[in-house]
Design a protein around this motif. Structure first.
Motif, PDB file in Angstrom:
ATOM      1  N   VAL A 124     109.666 -23.891 -64.873  1.00  0.00           N
ATOM      2  CA  VAL A 124     110.079 -22.590 -64.333  1.00  0.00           C
ATOM      3  C   VAL A 124     109.686 -21.483 -65.312  1.00  0.00           C
ATOM      4  O   VAL A 124     109.134 -20.445 -64.914  1.00  0.00           O
ATOM      5  CB  VAL A 124     111.594 -22.591 -64.039  1.00  0.00           C
ATOM      6  CG1 VAL A 124     112.081 -21.189 -63.708  1.00  0.00           C
ATOM      7  CG2 VAL A 124     111.897 -23.548 -62.877  1.00  0.00           C
ATOM      8  N   ALA A 125     109.928 -21.714 -66.600  1.00  0.00           N
ATOM      9  CA  ALA A 125     109.580 -20.695 -67.606  1.00  0.00           C
ATOM     10  C   ALA A 125     108.070 -20.444 -67.622  1.00  0.00           C
ATOM     11  O   ALA A 125     107.611 -19.326 -67.880  1.00  0.00           O
ATOM     12  CB  ALA A 125     110.057 -21.137 -68.985  1.00  0.00           C
ATOM     13  N   ASN A 126     107.316 -21.488 -67.315  1.00  0.00           N
ATOM     14  CA  ASN A 126     105.851 -21.369 -67.315  1.00  0.00           C
ATOM     15  C   ASN A 126     105.311 -20.763 -66.020  1.00  0.00           C
ATOM     16  O   ASN A 126     104.134 -20.457 -65.910  1.00  0.00           O
ATOM     17  CB  ASN A 126     105.243 -22.758 -67.530  1.00  0.00           C
ATOM     18  CG  ASN A 126     103.767 -22.716 -67.801  1.00  0.00           C
ATOM     19  OD1 ASN A 126     103.286 -21.843 -68.517  1.00  0.00           O
ATOM     20  ND2 ASN A 126     103.018 -23.645 -67.220  1.00  0.00           N
ATOM     21  N   GLY A 127     106.194 -20.639 -65.023  1.00  0.00           N
ATOM     22  CA  GLY A 127     105.777 -20.019 -63.764  1.00  0.00           C
ATOM     23  C   GLY A 127     105.102 -20.965 -62.798  1.00  0.00           C
ATOM     24  O   GLY A 127     104.642 -20.554 -61.725  1.00  0.00           O
ATOM     25  N   TYR A 128     105.048 -22.246 -63.147  1.00  0.00           N
ATOM     26  CA  TYR A 128     104.445 -23.223 -62.237  1.00  0.00           C
ATOM     27  C   TYR A 128     104.752 -24.641 -62.704  1.00  0.00           C
ATOM     28  O   TYR A 128     104.813 -24.920 -63.908  1.00  0.00           O
ATOM     29  CB  TYR A 128     102.917 -23.081 -62.162  1.00  0.00           C
ATOM     30  CG  TYR A 128     102.306 -24.155 -61.290  1.00  0.00           C
ATOM     31  CD1 TYR A 128     102.471 -24.119 -59.919  1.00  0.00           C
ATOM     32  CD2 TYR A 128     101.638 -25.245 -61.847  1.00  0.00           C
ATOM     33  CE1 TYR A 128     101.970 -25.126 -59.110  1.00  0.00           C
ATOM     34  CE2 TYR A 128     101.122 -26.256 -61.046  1.00  0.00           C
ATOM     35  CZ  TYR A 128     101.292 -26.189 -59.677  1.00  0.00           C
ATOM     36  OH  TYR A 128     100.822 -27.193 -58.885  1.00  0.00           O
ATOM     37  N   GLY A 129     104.894 -25.541 -61.763  1.00  0.00           N
ATOM     38  CA  GLY A 129     105.030 -26.962 -62.082  1.00  0.00           C
ATOM     39  C   GLY A 129     105.040 -27.762 -60.799  1.00  0.00           C
ATOM     40  O   GLY A 129     105.198 -27.207 -59.705  1.00  0.00           O
ATOM     41  N   HIS A 130     104.856 -29.061 -60.951  1.00  0.00           N
ATOM     42  CA  HIS A 130     104.810 -29.936 -59.772  1.00  0.00           C
ATOM     43  C   HIS A 130     105.531 -31.242 -60.120  1.00  0.00           C
ATOM     44  O   HIS A 130     105.192 -31.900 -61.105  1.00  0.00           O
ATOM     45  CB  HIS A 130     103.345 -30.215 -59.402  1.00  0.00           C
ATOM     46  CG  HIS A 130     103.163 -30.843 -58.054  1.00  0.00           C
ATOM     47  ND1 HIS A 130     102.017 -30.698 -57.317  1.00  0.00           N
ATOM     48  CD2 HIS A 130     103.972 -31.633 -57.307  1.00  0.00           C
ATOM     49  CE1 HIS A 130     102.132 -31.359 -56.171  1.00  0.00           C
ATOM     50  NE2 HIS A 130     103.309 -31.946 -56.150  1.00  0.00           N
ATOM     51  N   VAL A 131     106.511 -31.587 -59.313  1.00  0.00           N
ATOM     52  CA  VAL A 131     107.232 -32.850 -59.482  1.00  0.00           C
ATOM     53  C   VAL A 131     106.749 -33.806 -58.391  1.00  0.00           C
ATOM     54  O   VAL A 131     106.910 -33.519 -57.201  1.00  0.00           O
ATOM     55  CB  VAL A 131     108.758 -32.650 -59.365  1.00  0.00           C
ATOM     56  CG1 VAL A 131     109.485 -33.985 -59.535  1.00  0.00           C
ATOM     57  CG2 VAL A 131     109.246 -31.621 -60.394  1.00  0.00           C
ATOM     58  N   VAL A 132     106.143 -34.900 -58.820  1.00  0.00           N
ATOM     59  CA  VAL A 132     105.694 -35.926 -57.869  1.00  0.00           C
ATOM     60  C   VAL A 132     106.599 -37.136 -58.047  1.00  0.00           C
ATOM     61  O   VAL A 132     106.643 -37.740 -59.127  1.00  0.00           O
ATOM     62  CB  VAL A 132     104.222 -36.320 -58.116  1.00  0.00           C
ATOM     63  CG1 VAL A 132     103.789 -37.376 -57.091  1.00  0.00           C
ATOM     64  CG2 VAL A 132     103.303 -35.107 -58.044  1.00  0.00           C
ATOM     65  N   ASN A 133     107.343 -37.454 -57.021  1.00  0.00           N
ATOM     66  CA  ASN A 133     108.253 -38.594 -57.083  1.00  0.00           C
ATOM     67  C   ASN A 133     107.651 -39.782 -56.333  1.00  0.00           C
ATOM     68  O   ASN A 133     107.016 -39.603 -55.288  1.00  0.00           O
ATOM     69  CB  ASN A 133     109.604 -38.220 -56.469  1.00  0.00           C
ATOM     70  CG  ASN A 133     110.336 -37.199 -57.323  1.00  0.00           C
ATOM     71  OD1 ASN A 133     110.196 -37.201 -58.550  1.00  0.00           O
ATOM     72  ND2 ASN A 133     111.119 -36.337 -56.694  1.00  0.00           N
ATOM     73  N   ILE A 134     107.886 -40.965 -56.869  1.00  0.00           N
ATOM     74  CA  ILE A 134     107.416 -42.165 -56.170  1.00  0.00           C
ATOM     75  C   ILE A 134     108.590 -42.738 -55.379  1.00  0.00           C
ATOM     76  O   ILE A 134     109.516 -43.337 -55.939  1.00  0.00           O
ATOM     77  CB  ILE A 134     106.833 -43.223 -57.139  1.00  0.00           C
ATOM     78  CG1 ILE A 134     105.718 -42.608 -58.009  1.00  0.00           C
ATOM     79  CG2 ILE A 134     106.316 -44.414 -56.329  1.00  0.00           C
ATOM     80  CD1 ILE A 134     104.505 -42.077 -57.249  1.00  0.00           C
ATOM     81  N   GLY A 135     108.540 -42.487 -54.090  1.00  0.00           N
ATOM     82  CA  GLY A 135     109.527 -43.057 -53.166  1.00  0.00           C
ATOM     83  C   GLY A 135     109.008 -44.385 -52.662  1.00  0.00           C
ATOM     84  O   GLY A 135     108.406 -45.168 -53.406  1.00  0.00           O
ATOM     85  N   SER A 136     109.215 -44.627 -51.384  1.00  0.00           N
ATOM     86  CA  SER A 136     108.763 -45.901 -50.799  1.00  0.00           C
ATOM     87  C   SER A 136     108.927 -45.813 -49.286  1.00  0.00           C
ATOM     88  O   SER A 136     109.787 -45.067 -48.784  1.00  0.00           O
ATOM     89  CB  SER A 136     109.641 -47.043 -51.320  1.00  0.00           C
ATOM     90  OG  SER A 136     109.432 -48.235 -50.570  1.00  0.00           O
ATOM     91  N   ILE A 137     108.161 -46.630 -48.584  1.00  0.00           N
ATOM     92  CA  ILE A 137     108.432 -46.763 -47.145  1.00  0.00           C
ATOM     93  C   ILE A 137     109.856 -47.264 -46.916  1.00  0.00           C
ATOM     94  O   ILE A 137     110.450 -47.006 -45.878  1.00  0.00           O
ATOM     95  CB  ILE A 137     107.432 -47.701 -46.433  1.00  0.00           C
ATOM     96  CG1 ILE A 137     107.442 -49.102 -47.038  1.00  0.00           C
ATOM     97  CG2 ILE A 137     106.025 -47.127 -46.431  1.00  0.00           C
ATOM     98  CD1 ILE A 137     106.765 -50.152 -46.162  1.00  0.00           C
TER      99      ILE A 137
END
Ligand code: NDP
Ligand code: 8X3
Length: 251
Positions: A124-137
């Motif tokens: 947030v402080a950097n103004g950008y980010g991406h969280v990729v979570n590994i879910g499942s079927i």
């Protein structure tokens, strides 16, 4: 400036393949997991700057300490891949070990939360980010013996979407990758080292491979910023849905 990805569970399977994929694309990696020797051998294969750290995601204090002590060159983190996770057992809910249920909840849910909460403020402080979570079927499609494992992945799915709802205005992207049958150490862990049982899961079938999941993670993380991929559900070409289970003679 090189981008940085933080990956949990990089000692095996999807996490390892994801580290190699981002490295091949010129990214810096922060690779974590409990097995230090495996982290070091992966690090030796990577060509871009890599910071490796032994981390058990179920230990909240360790997660916070690691994130706070990252070398400056590895911050801010651009992409967090919450991959560490496991299934334990395939017993019915009336027979399963409560310890196994708790371990899955501690790892797949609480560990993912600890890492996300520790890293989000710098994004947030950097103004950008991406969280990729590994879910499942398994987080969407129920199956016998999936009980708490599937429920943890349903949590991951909904938490990912809720992250997005919270943080869209802060330019934080979020994606849930939801694979099906994939050949990793997952089944060895699920069957607690029973190699024969684990091998049967992949017998005479062409499952997803870790590189397929790494492709999906990298693709989602490398879209232009006007695009957010909410979910990717992926199955092996040989996997599909079952009929409903109608049990006769119960009345
Ligand atoms: P693997 O068993 O090959 O890898 C699991 C990874 O998670 C390992 O690197 C392991 O590292 C790490 N891990 C487990 N517990 C912890 C912990 N407490 N702290 C830190 N790291 C931990 O399985 P996969 O690569 O298949 O699994 C990766 C993710 O993908 C999991 O979340 C799994 O639920 C999910 N998934 C798997 C599918 C499959 O069919 N294979 C399909 C759909 C989703 P270490 O033991 O060194 O700590
Ligand atoms: C792993 C896939 O179908 O074994 O999440 O639950 S499955």
């Amino acid at each position: 400036m090189a981008k940085t990805v933080f990956i949990t569970g990089a000692t095996s399977g999807f996490g390892r393949a994801t580290a190699k994929r981002f490295d091949a694309e010129g990214w810096q990696t922060i690779i974590t997991g409990r097995r230090g020797e495996r982290l070091e051998s992966l690090k030796a294969e990577l060509t871009n700057p890599c910071h490796s750290a032994v981390l058990d995601v179920t230990k909240k204090d360790e997660v916070n300490a690691l994130v706070e002590s990252l070398p400056a060159a590895f911050t801010p983190i651009d992409v967090l891949v919450n991959n560490a996770g496991l299934a334990l057992g395939l017993e019915g809910a009336d027979e399963v070990s409560m310890d196994d249920w708790e371990t899955m909840i501690d790892t797949n849910i609480k560990g993912l939360l600890y890492c996300t909460r520790a890293i989000l403020p710098q994004m947030v402080a950097n103004g950008y980010g991406h969280v990729v979570n590994i879910g499942s079927i398994a987080g969407y499609w129920p199956y016998p013996g999936g009980n708490v494992y599937g429920a943890t992945k349903a949590f991951v799915r909904q938490f990912t979407l809720n992250l997005r709802a919270d943080l869209v205005g802060k330019n934080i992207h979020a994606t849930d990758i939801e694979p099906g049958l994939a050949e990793t150490e997952f089944s060895q862990v699920r069957f607690k080292g029973d190699a024969d049982k684990a091998a049967q899961v992949y017998d005479d079938v062409d499952p997803l491979q870790p590189t397929d999941i790494a492709d999906a993670v990298f693709w989602a993380a490398s879209r232009p910023r006007n695009v957010n991929i909410n979910r990717i559900e992926m199955m092996a070409g040989a996997q599909a849905f079952s009929p409903f289970n109608v049990v006769r003679g119960l009345k």
